[in-house]
Design a protein around this motif. Structure first.
Motif, PDB file in Angstrom:
ATOM      1  N   GLU A  64       0.613  -1.419  -0.273  1.00 24.80           N
ATOM      2  CA  GLU A  64      -0.451  -0.375  -0.096  1.00 24.80           C
ATOM      3  C   GLU A  64       1.115   0.952  -0.240  1.00 24.80           C
ATOM      4  OE1 GLU A  64      -3.105   0.509   2.682  1.00 24.80           O
ATOM      5  OE2 GLU A  64      -4.412  -0.873   1.722  1.00 24.80           O
ATOM      6  N   GLY A  65       1.866   1.697   0.496  1.00 25.84           N
ATOM      7  CA  GLY A  65       2.726   2.539   0.000  1.00 25.84           C
ATOM      8  C   GLY A  65       3.908   2.515  -0.580  1.00 25.84           C
ATOM      9  N   GLN A  66       3.536   1.872  -1.286  1.00 22.12           N
ATOM     10  CA  GLN A  66       4.680   2.050  -2.142  1.00 22.12           C
ATOM     11  C   GLN A  66       3.914   1.931  -3.812  1.00 22.12           C
ATOM     12  OE1 GLN A  66       7.338  -1.932  -2.302  1.00 22.12           O
ATOM     13  NE2 GLN A  66       7.870  -1.174  -0.455  1.00 22.12           N
ATOM     14  N   LEU A  67       4.545   2.676  -5.075  1.00 20.16           N
ATOM     15  CA  LEU A  67       3.884   3.327  -5.860  1.00 20.16           C
ATOM     16  C   LEU A  67       5.017   2.476  -7.199  1.00 20.16           C
ATOM     17  CD1 LEU A  67       2.929   6.768  -5.467  1.00 20.16           C
ATOM     18  CD2 LEU A  67       1.417   5.062  -5.338  1.00 20.16           C
ATOM     19  N   ILE A  68       4.845   2.821  -8.153  1.00 17.53           N
ATOM     20  CA  ILE A  68       5.577   2.617  -9.342  1.00 17.53           C
ATOM     21  C   ILE A  68       5.400   3.536 -10.231  1.00 17.53           C
ATOM     22  CG2 ILE A  68       6.060   1.107 -11.417  1.00 17.53           C
ATOM     23  CD1 ILE A  68       5.236  -1.114 -10.060  1.00 17.53           C
ATOM     24  N   LEU A  69       6.692   4.130 -10.195  1.00 18.17           N
ATOM     25  CA  LEU A  69       6.559   6.072 -11.929  1.00 18.17           C
ATOM     26  C   LEU A  69       7.144   5.387 -12.612  1.00 18.17           C
ATOM     27  CD1 LEU A  69       8.886   8.705  -9.744  1.00 18.17           C
ATOM     28  CD2 LEU A  69       6.043   7.592  -9.623  1.00 18.17           C
ATOM     29  N   GLU A  70       6.297   5.167 -13.838  1.00 14.90           N
ATOM     30  CA  GLU A  70       6.778   4.963 -15.438  1.00 14.90           C
ATOM     31  C   GLU A  70       7.451   6.243 -16.014  1.00 14.90           C
ATOM     32  OE1 GLU A  70       3.469   2.806 -17.600  1.00 14.90           O
ATOM     33  OE2 GLU A  70       4.785   2.815 -19.210  1.00 14.90           O
ATOM     34  N   TYR A  71       8.623   6.566 -16.864  1.00 13.71           N
ATOM     35  CA  TYR A  71       8.836   7.750 -17.327  1.00 13.71           C
ATOM     36  C   TYR A  71       8.833   7.276 -18.828  1.00 13.71           C
ATOM     37  CZ  TYR A  71      11.400   9.089 -13.035  1.00 13.71           C
ATOM     38  OH  TYR A  71      12.566   9.802 -12.010  1.00 13.71           O
ATOM     39  N   LYS A  72       7.864   8.508 -19.051  1.00  9.28           N
ATOM     40  CA  LYS A  72       7.537   8.473 -20.007  1.00  9.28           C
ATOM     41  C   LYS A  72       8.145   8.831 -21.290  1.00  9.28           C
ATOM     42  CE  LYS A  72       3.419  10.626 -20.018  1.00  9.28           C
ATOM     43  NZ  LYS A  72       1.730  10.998 -20.328  1.00  9.28           N
ATOM     44  N   ASP A  73       7.964   9.220 -22.936  1.00  9.69           N
ATOM     45  CA  ASP A  73       9.061   9.581 -23.347  1.00  9.69           C
ATOM     46  C   ASP A  73       8.049  10.858 -23.832  1.00  9.69           C
ATOM     47  OD1 ASP A  73      11.150   7.130 -24.502  1.00  9.69           O
ATOM     48  OD2 ASP A  73       9.712   6.383 -24.954  1.00  9.69           O
ATOM     49  N   ASP A  74       6.947  11.298 -23.401  1.00 11.40           N
ATOM     50  CA  ASP A  74       6.982  12.506 -23.492  1.00 11.40           C
ATOM     51  C   ASP A  74       7.732  13.661 -23.210  1.00 11.40           C
ATOM     52  OD1 ASP A  74       5.238  10.806 -23.357  1.00 11.40           O
ATOM     53  OD2 ASP A  74       3.262  11.944 -23.956  1.00 11.40           O
ATOM     54  N   ALA A  75       7.994  14.873 -24.063  1.00  9.23           N
ATOM     55  CA  ALA A  75       8.320  15.929 -23.233  1.00  9.23           C
ATOM     56  C   ALA A  75       7.426  17.717 -23.700  1.00  9.23           C
ATOM     57  CB  ALA A  75       9.644  16.720 -24.397  1.00  9.23           C
ATOM     58  N   THR A  76       7.280  18.442 -22.628  1.00  3.53           N
ATOM     59  CA  THR A  76       6.468  19.267 -22.246  1.00  3.53           C
ATOM     60  C   THR A  76       7.432  20.540 -22.094  1.00  3.53           C
ATOM     61  OG1 THR A  76       5.594  18.918 -20.455  1.00  3.53           O
ATOM     62  CG2 THR A  76       4.626  17.713 -22.423  1.00  3.53           C
ATOM     63  N   ALA A  77       7.071  20.959 -22.393  1.00  2.00           N
ATOM     64  CA  ALA A  77       7.605  23.214 -22.191  1.00  2.00           C
ATOM     65  C   ALA A  77       6.325  23.973 -21.900  1.00  2.00           C
ATOM     66  CB  ALA A  77       9.357  23.443 -22.652  1.00  2.00           C
ATOM     67  N   PHE A  78       6.831  25.114 -21.169  1.00  2.00           N
ATOM     68  CA  PHE A  78       5.733  26.277 -21.586  1.00  2.00           C
ATOM     69  C   PHE A  78       4.388  26.192 -20.482  1.00  2.00           C
ATOM     70  CE2 PHE A  78       8.850  26.695 -24.523  1.00  2.00           C
ATOM     71  CZ  PHE A  78       9.800  27.966 -24.390  1.00  2.00           C
ATOM     72  N   ASN A  79       4.576  24.850 -19.521  1.00  2.00           N
ATOM     73  CA  ASN A  79       3.546  24.668 -19.490  1.00  2.00           C
ATOM     74  C   ASN A  79       2.308  23.795 -19.995  1.00  2.00           C
ATOM     75  OD1 ASN A  79       1.774  24.489 -16.377  1.00  2.00           O
ATOM     76  ND2 ASN A  79       0.771  26.262 -16.534  1.00  2.00           N
ATOM     77  N   GLY A  80       2.787  22.961 -20.502  1.00  2.00           N
ATOM     78  CA  GLY A  80       2.366  22.141 -21.889  1.00  2.00           C
ATOM     79  C   GLY A  80       2.281  22.640 -23.463  1.00  2.00           C
ATOM     80  N   GLU A  81       2.290  23.677 -23.816  1.00  2.00           N
ATOM     81  CA  GLU A  81       1.970  24.322 -24.719  1.00  2.00           C
ATOM     82  C   GLU A  81       2.967  23.792 -25.942  1.00  2.00           C
ATOM     83  OE1 GLU A  81       2.564  28.797 -25.026  1.00  2.00           O
ATOM     84  OE2 GLU A  81       1.098  28.904 -23.156  1.00  2.00           O
ATOM     85  N   LYS A  82       3.954  23.467 -25.193  1.00  2.00           N
ATOM     86  CA  LYS A  82       5.140  22.830 -26.676  1.00  2.00           C
ATOM     87  C   LYS A  82       4.902  21.312 -26.191  1.00  2.00           C
ATOM     88  CE  LYS A  82       9.275  23.771 -29.035  1.00  2.00           C
ATOM     89  NZ  LYS A  82       9.987  23.992 -28.736  1.00  2.00           N
ATOM     90  N   HIS A  83       4.791  20.542 -26.761  1.00  2.29           N
ATOM     91  CA  HIS A  83       4.901  18.543 -27.051  1.00  2.29           C
ATOM     92  C   HIS A  83       5.682  17.885 -28.075  1.00  2.29           C
ATOM     93  CE1 HIS A  83       3.008  14.860 -26.661  1.00  2.29           C
ATOM     94  NE2 HIS A  83       3.360  14.967 -25.945  1.00  2.29           N
ATOM     95  N   LYS A  84       5.843  16.691 -27.804  1.00  2.00           N
ATOM     96  CA  LYS A  84       6.855  16.115 -28.377  1.00  2.00           C
ATOM     97  C   LYS A  84       6.996  14.903 -27.883  1.00  2.00           C
ATOM     98  CE  LYS A  84      10.339  16.140 -32.714  1.00  2.00           C
ATOM     99  NZ  LYS A  84      10.870  17.151 -32.318  1.00  2.00           N
ATOM    100  N   ILE A  85       7.297  14.043 -29.110  1.00  2.00           N
ATOM    101  CA  ILE A  85       7.402  12.226 -27.957  1.00  2.00           C
ATOM    102  C   ILE A  85       9.061  12.228 -28.410  1.00  2.00           C
ATOM    103  CG2 ILE A  85       6.826  10.019 -28.061  1.00  2.00           C
ATOM    104  CD1 ILE A  85       3.996  10.551 -27.531  1.00  2.00           C
ATOM    105  N   PHE A  86      10.177  11.552 -28.296  1.00  2.00           N
ATOM    106  CA  PHE A  86      11.418  11.521 -28.031  1.00  2.00           C
ATOM    107  C   PHE A  86      11.608  10.046 -27.688  1.00  2.00           C
ATOM    108  CE2 PHE A  86      11.489  16.143 -27.315  1.00  2.00           C
ATOM    109  CZ  PHE A  86      12.192  16.822 -28.342  1.00  2.00           C
TER     110      PHE A  86
END
Ligand code: UDP
Length: 239
Positions: free
Chosen positions: A21-43
Protein backbone atom coordinates in the motif's frame (compact mmCIF):
# COMPACT_ATOMS: atom_id res chain seq x y z
CA UNK A 1 3.62 -6.24 -9.45
CA UNK A 2 1.99 -3.23 -11.16
CA UNK A 3 -1.73 -2.88 -10.62
CA UNK A 4 -3.93 0.14 -11.32
CA UNK A 5 -2.87 3.31 -13.11
CA UNK A 6 -3.50 5.96 -10.46
CA UNK A 7 -2.42 9.07 -12.29
CA UNK A 8 -0.87 10.16 -15.55
CA UNK A 9 1.20 13.33 -15.59
CA UNK A 10 3.12 15.12 -18.34
CA UNK A 11 6.28 13.01 -18.02
CA UNK A 12 5.33 10.05 -15.82
CA UNK A 13 2.61 7.55 -15.05
CA UNK A 14 1.97 6.50 -11.47
CA UNK A 15 0.82 2.93 -10.72
CA UNK A 16 -0.16 1.23 -7.48
CA UNK A 17 1.70 -1.91 -6.40
CA UNK A 18 0.00 -5.24 -5.72
CA UNK A 19 0.11 -5.95 -1.98
CA UNK A 20 2.19 -2.87 -1.09
CA UNK A 21 0.00 0.00 0.00
CA UNK A 22 2.75 2.47 0.79
CA UNK A 23 4.63 2.02 -2.47
CA UNK A 24 4.16 3.19 -6.06
CA UNK A 25 5.68 2.47 -9.44
CA UNK A 26 6.70 5.51 -11.47
CA UNK A 27 6.85 4.91 -15.19
CA UNK A 28 8.84 7.48 -17.14
CA UNK A 29 7.24 8.44 -20.46
CA UNK A 30 8.84 9.56 -23.72
CA UNK A 31 6.83 12.82 -23.72
CA UNK A 32 8.57 16.16 -23.44
CA UNK A 33 6.53 19.24 -22.57
CA UNK A 34 7.49 22.87 -22.05
CA UNK A 35 5.88 26.23 -21.37
CA UNK A 36 3.23 24.72 -19.09
CA UNK A 37 2.34 22.03 -21.60
CA UNK A 38 1.98 24.35 -24.62
CA UNK A 39 4.86 22.66 -26.44
CA UNK A 40 4.78 18.87 -26.65
CA UNK A 41 6.79 16.23 -28.49
CA UNK A 42 7.57 12.54 -28.08
CA UNK A 43 11.22 11.50 -28.02
CA UNK A 44 11.68 7.76 -28.28
CA UNK A 45 14.04 6.64 -25.51
CA UNK A 46 13.69 9.75 -23.32
CA UNK A 47 11.73 7.89 -20.62
CA UNK A 48 14.45 5.29 -20.29
CA UNK A 49 17.21 7.90 -20.04
CA UNK A 50 15.39 9.99 -17.44
CA UNK A 51 14.63 6.90 -15.38
CA UNK A 52 18.25 5.75 -15.49
CA UNK A 53 19.62 9.22 -14.71
CA UNK A 54 17.10 9.95 -11.96
CA UNK A 55 17.62 6.51 -10.37
CA UNK A 56 21.39 7.00 -10.47
CA UNK A 57 21.06 10.42 -8.80
CA UNK A 58 18.69 9.25 -6.06
CA UNK A 59 21.02 6.33 -5.36
CA UNK A 60 24.00 8.70 -5.19
CA UNK A 61 22.13 11.10 -2.88
CA UNK A 62 21.09 8.19 -0.66
CA UNK A 63 24.78 7.35 -0.22
CA UNK A 64 25.31 10.97 0.84
CA UNK A 65 22.61 10.62 3.49
CA UNK A 66 19.74 12.34 1.66
CA UNK A 67 16.43 10.62 2.39
CA UNK A 68 14.12 10.30 -0.61
CA UNK A 69 11.10 8.39 -1.86
CA UNK A 70 13.34 6.25 -4.11
CA UNK A 71 13.54 2.49 -3.41
CA UNK A 72 14.96 0.97 -6.60
CA UNK A 73 14.86 0.94 -10.38
CA UNK A 74 12.65 -1.91 -11.61
CA UNK A 75 13.22 -1.75 -15.35
CA UNK A 76 14.51 0.61 -18.00
CA UNK A 77 11.53 2.92 -17.57
CA UNK A 78 10.17 2.13 -14.10
CA UNK A 79 11.16 2.78 -10.54
CA UNK A 80 9.72 1.71 -7.20
CA UNK A 81 9.17 4.55 -4.73
CA UNK A 82 7.52 5.15 -1.37
CA UNK A 83 4.18 6.88 -1.70
CA UNK A 84 4.37 10.49 -0.55
CA UNK A 85 1.96 13.37 -0.47
CA UNK A 86 3.70 15.94 -2.60
CA UNK A 87 3.99 19.35 -0.93
CA UNK A 88 2.97 21.80 -3.68
CA UNK A 89 6.22 23.76 -3.63
CA UNK A 90 8.76 23.67 -6.45
CA UNK A 91 12.10 24.44 -4.86
CA UNK A 92 14.49 25.94 -7.42
CA UNK A 93 18.20 26.27 -6.66
CA UNK A 94 20.29 28.57 -8.86
CA UNK A 95 24.08 28.58 -9.15
CA UNK A 96 24.31 30.63 -12.35
CA UNK A 97 21.93 33.36 -13.53
CA UNK A 98 19.91 32.58 -16.62
CA UNK A 99 16.32 32.52 -17.84
CA UNK A 100 13.58 34.50 -16.16
CA UNK A 101 15.85 35.67 -13.34
CA UNK A 102 17.96 37.79 -15.69
CA UNK A 103 14.83 39.35 -17.21
CA UNK A 104 12.92 39.87 -13.97
CA UNK A 105 15.72 41.25 -11.80
CA UNK A 106 18.17 42.49 -14.42
CA UNK A 107 20.92 40.15 -13.20
CA UNK A 108 23.58 39.57 -15.88
CA UNK A 109 23.24 36.28 -17.76
CA UNK A 110 25.94 33.89 -16.55
CA UNK A 111 26.56 35.64 -13.18
CA UNK A 112 27.75 33.06 -10.65
CA UNK A 113 26.07 32.86 -7.23
CA UNK A 114 28.69 31.77 -4.73
CA UNK A 115 25.82 31.53 -2.26
CA UNK A 116 23.27 29.59 -4.32
CA UNK A 117 19.82 31.16 -4.54
CA UNK A 118 16.89 29.11 -3.29
CA UNK A 119 13.45 30.07 -4.63
CA UNK A 120 9.98 28.72 -3.94
CA UNK A 121 7.27 28.41 -6.58
CA UNK A 122 3.67 27.39 -5.95
CA UNK A 123 3.14 24.12 -7.86
CA UNK A 124 -0.18 25.00 -9.44
CA UNK A 125 -0.44 24.75 -13.23
CA UNK A 126 -3.66 26.80 -13.31
CA UNK A 127 -1.73 29.77 -11.88
CA UNK A 128 1.41 29.07 -13.95
CA UNK A 129 3.51 28.08 -10.90
CA UNK A 130 4.00 31.59 -9.44
CA UNK A 131 7.04 32.57 -7.36
CA UNK A 132 6.17 32.84 -3.66
CA UNK A 133 7.92 33.76 -0.43
CA UNK A 134 8.20 31.75 2.80
CA UNK A 135 5.04 33.21 4.31
CA UNK A 136 3.02 32.36 1.19
CA UNK A 137 4.42 28.82 1.20
CA UNK A 138 3.54 28.28 4.86
CA UNK A 139 0.04 29.70 4.43
CA UNK A 140 -0.75 27.75 1.26
CA UNK A 141 0.75 24.39 2.20
CA UNK A 142 0.44 24.41 5.98
CA UNK A 143 4.08 23.45 6.51
CA UNK A 144 5.82 24.79 9.60
CA UNK A 145 8.69 27.25 9.73
CA UNK A 146 11.02 24.44 10.82
CA UNK A 147 9.91 22.19 7.96
CA UNK A 148 10.45 24.95 5.43
CA UNK A 149 13.93 25.57 6.82
CA UNK A 150 14.60 21.82 6.56
CA UNK A 151 13.50 21.79 2.92
CA UNK A 152 15.71 24.76 2.05
CA UNK A 153 18.68 23.25 3.89
CA UNK A 154 18.16 19.95 2.09
CA UNK A 155 18.00 21.80 -1.24
CA UNK A 156 21.37 23.48 -0.53
CA UNK A 157 22.87 20.17 0.57
CA UNK A 158 21.59 18.36 -2.53
CA UNK A 159 22.94 21.20 -4.66
CA UNK A 160 26.39 20.73 -3.17
CA UNK A 161 26.42 16.97 -3.84
CA UNK A 162 25.04 17.37 -7.36
CA UNK A 163 27.57 20.07 -8.23
CA UNK A 164 30.39 17.73 -7.19
CA UNK A 165 28.85 14.88 -9.19
CA UNK A 166 28.35 16.92 -12.37
CA UNK A 167 31.79 18.51 -12.14
CA UNK A 168 33.28 15.01 -12.44
CA UNK A 169 31.57 14.53 -15.80
CA UNK A 170 32.49 17.95 -17.18
CA UNK A 171 29.12 19.59 -16.65
CA UNK A 172 28.09 22.73 -14.76
CA UNK A 173 24.90 22.53 -12.72
CA UNK A 174 23.28 25.88 -13.53
CA UNK A 175 19.93 25.46 -11.76
CA UNK A 176 17.38 22.78 -10.96
CA UNK A 177 14.00 22.09 -9.41
CA UNK A 178 13.19 19.78 -6.49
CA UNK A 179 9.95 18.55 -5.00
CA UNK A 180 9.45 17.18 -1.52
CA UNK A 181 6.72 14.93 -0.19
CA UNK A 182 5.41 13.61 3.11
CA UNK A 183 5.66 9.93 3.93
CA UNK A 184 2.96 8.10 5.88
CA UNK A 185 4.58 9.06 9.21
CA UNK A 186 4.56 12.77 8.28
CA UNK A 187 8.29 13.03 7.67
CA UNK A 188 9.44 15.02 4.63
CA UNK A 189 11.63 13.43 1.95
CA UNK A 190 12.93 14.37 -1.48
CA UNK A 191 10.46 13.13 -4.14
CA UNK A 192 9.62 13.36 -7.86
CA UNK A 193 12.60 13.18 -10.25
CA UNK A 194 15.99 14.77 -10.83
CA UNK A 195 16.90 14.53 -14.50
CA UNK A 196 17.94 16.75 -17.42
CA UNK A 197 14.22 17.61 -17.63
CA UNK A 198 14.43 19.33 -14.25
CA UNK A 199 17.97 20.76 -14.33
CA UNK A 200 19.93 23.18 -16.47
CA UNK A 201 23.24 21.59 -17.39
CA UNK A 202 25.96 23.38 -19.36
CA UNK A 203 29.00 21.57 -20.68
CA UNK A 204 32.02 22.92 -18.83
CA UNK A 205 34.32 23.26 -21.84
CA UNK A 206 31.95 24.42 -24.56
CA UNK A 207 28.95 25.91 -22.75
CA UNK A 208 26.76 23.55 -24.79
CA UNK A 209 23.31 23.10 -23.27
CA UNK A 210 22.70 19.51 -22.13
CA UNK A 211 19.16 19.65 -20.71
CA UNK A 212 15.53 20.29 -21.65
CA UNK A 213 16.45 23.74 -23.02
CA UNK A 214 17.56 21.89 -26.19
CA UNK A 215 13.88 21.02 -26.67
CA UNK A 216 12.46 24.30 -25.30
CA UNK A 217 14.61 26.30 -27.74
CA UNK A 218 14.89 23.71 -30.57
CA UNK A 219 18.69 23.54 -30.27
CA UNK A 220 19.66 19.87 -30.72
CA UNK A 221 18.33 16.35 -30.48
CA UNK A 222 17.21 15.81 -26.90
CA UNK A 223 17.78 12.04 -26.80
CA UNK A 224 21.36 12.34 -28.08
CA UNK A 225 22.16 14.92 -25.40
CA UNK A 226 20.50 12.99 -22.54
CA UNK A 227 22.29 9.86 -23.74
CA UNK A 228 25.62 11.69 -23.52
CA UNK A 229 24.86 12.69 -19.92
CA UNK A 230 23.86 9.12 -19.04
CA UNK A 231 26.95 7.57 -20.70
CA UNK A 232 29.23 9.93 -18.77
CA UNK A 233 27.46 9.10 -15.48
CA UNK A 234 27.60 5.39 -16.17
CA UNK A 235 31.30 5.55 -17.02
CA UNK A 236 31.95 7.34 -13.75
CA UNK A 237 30.92 4.60 -11.35
CA UNK A 238 32.06 6.60 -8.35
CA UNK A 239 30.09 9.67 -9.41
N1 UDP B 1 12.04 23.54 -13.56
C1 UDP B 1 11.41 22.31 -13.67
N2 UDP B 1 10.05 22.26 -13.67
C2 UDP B 1 9.27 23.37 -13.57
C3 UDP B 1 9.91 24.61 -13.45
C4 UDP B 1 11.29 24.66 -13.43
O1 UDP B 1 12.07 21.29 -13.74
O2 UDP B 1 8.04 23.24 -13.57
C5 UDP B 1 13.53 23.60 -13.56
C6 UDP B 1 14.07 24.06 -14.90
O3 UDP B 1 14.38 22.96 -15.74
C7 UDP B 1 15.32 24.82 -14.51
C8 UDP B 1 14.98 25.40 -13.14
O4 UDP B 1 13.95 24.57 -12.62
O5 UDP B 1 16.40 23.93 -14.38
C9 UDP B 1 14.52 26.85 -13.18
O6 UDP B 1 13.43 26.88 -14.05
P1 UDP B 1 12.50 28.16 -14.32
O7 UDP B 1 11.28 27.72 -15.06
O8 UDP B 1 12.35 28.90 -13.07
O9 UDP B 1 13.37 28.85 -15.36
P2 UDP B 1 13.64 30.35 -15.57
O10 UDP B 1 12.68 31.06 -14.73
O11 UDP B 1 15.04 30.46 -15.13
O12 UDP B 1 13.46 30.54 -17.03
Amino acid sequence: MKSALLYEGKAKKVHSVVGEEGQLILEYKDDATAFNGEKHKIFKGKGRLNNLISSHIFHYLHEKGVASHFIQALSDTEQLVYQTHIIPIEVVVRNIATGSLTKRLGITEGAVFHEPLVELYYKEDALNDPLMNDDHAKYITGISEGELEFIKEQARNINHHLQVMYQKIGVKLVDFKLEFGRLHDGSIVLSDEISPDTCRLWEEETGRKMDKDVFRNDIEDLVEIYDTIWKRMEANVHV
